[in-house]
Design a protein around this motif. Sequence first.
Motif, short mmCIF file in Angstrom:
data_model
loop_
_atom_site.label_atom_id
_atom_site.label_comp_id
_atom_site.label_asym_id
_atom_site.label_seq_id
_atom_site.Cartn_x
_atom_site.Cartn_y
_atom_site.Cartn_z
N UNK A 1 0.85 -1.18 0.00
CA UNK A 1 0.00 0.00 0.00
C UNK A 1 0.89 1.24 0.00
N UNK A 2 0.54 2.26 -0.81
CA UNK A 2 1.27 3.51 -0.86
C UNK A 2 1.07 4.32 0.41
N UNK A 3 2.03 5.16 0.72
CA UNK A 3 1.91 6.02 1.90
C UNK A 3 1.73 7.48 1.46
N UNK A 4 1.17 8.28 2.36
CA UNK A 4 1.00 9.71 2.13
C UNK A 4 1.49 10.46 3.36
N UNK A 5 1.87 11.71 3.18
CA UNK A 5 2.26 12.56 4.31
C UNK A 5 1.10 13.42 4.73
N UNK A 6 0.97 13.64 6.02
CA UNK A 6 -0.09 14.50 6.54
C UNK A 6 0.49 15.84 6.95
N UNK A 7 -0.27 16.91 6.70
CA UNK A 7 0.12 18.26 7.08
C UNK A 7 -0.90 18.79 8.07
N UNK A 8 -0.42 19.30 9.20
CA UNK A 8 -1.34 19.87 10.20
C UNK A 8 -2.08 21.05 9.60
N UNK A 9 -3.37 21.18 9.94
CA UNK A 9 -4.19 22.22 9.33
C UNK A 9 -4.25 23.50 10.15
N UNK A 10 -3.54 23.58 11.25
CA UNK A 10 -3.51 24.82 12.03
C UNK A 10 -4.27 24.71 13.33
N UNK A 11 -4.46 25.84 13.96
CA UNK A 11 -5.07 25.90 15.27
C UNK A 11 -6.14 26.99 15.28
N UNK A 12 -7.24 26.74 15.96
CA UNK A 12 -8.33 27.70 16.08
C UNK A 12 -8.61 27.97 17.55
N UNK A 13 -9.00 29.20 17.86
CA UNK A 13 -9.40 29.54 19.22
C UNK A 13 -10.46 30.64 19.16
N UNK A 14 -11.34 30.61 20.13
CA UNK A 14 -12.41 31.59 20.21
C UNK A 14 -12.06 32.62 21.27
N UNK A 15 -12.13 33.87 20.90
CA UNK A 15 -11.81 34.96 21.82
C UNK A 15 -12.84 35.00 22.96
N UNK A 16 -12.38 34.98 24.21
CA UNK A 16 -13.32 35.03 25.33
C UNK A 16 -13.98 36.40 25.51
N UNK A 17 -13.43 37.43 24.87
CA UNK A 17 -14.00 38.78 24.99
C UNK A 17 -15.07 39.07 23.95
N UNK A 18 -14.81 38.74 22.66
CA UNK A 18 -15.74 39.13 21.60
C UNK A 18 -16.29 37.93 20.81
N UNK A 19 -15.90 36.72 21.18
CA UNK A 19 -16.42 35.48 20.59
C UNK A 19 -16.02 35.28 19.12
N UNK A 20 -14.94 35.93 18.68
CA UNK A 20 -14.44 35.77 17.31
C UNK A 20 -13.62 34.49 17.19
#
Length: 52
Positions: free
Chosen positions: A1-20
């Motif tokens: 079976x062939x292999x593939x590399x995975x790339x992290x898609x980043x990080x998300x966070x919600x602002x506790x002050x304005x909910x963005x």
Amino acid sequence: METVGLIASGYEWTCPECDTLNKEIEIYNQVTCQNCERTFEVNQEDVNHAFH
């Protein structure tokens, strides 16, 4: 079976002050909200990759 590399898609966070929903490309010690420009410390023990 062939292999593939995975790339992290980043990080998300919600602002506790304005909910963005903010997106970061790597882990930082502090982050600043793109909307209200408040700065917060990052809880390094609770970091997870976001899914798209």
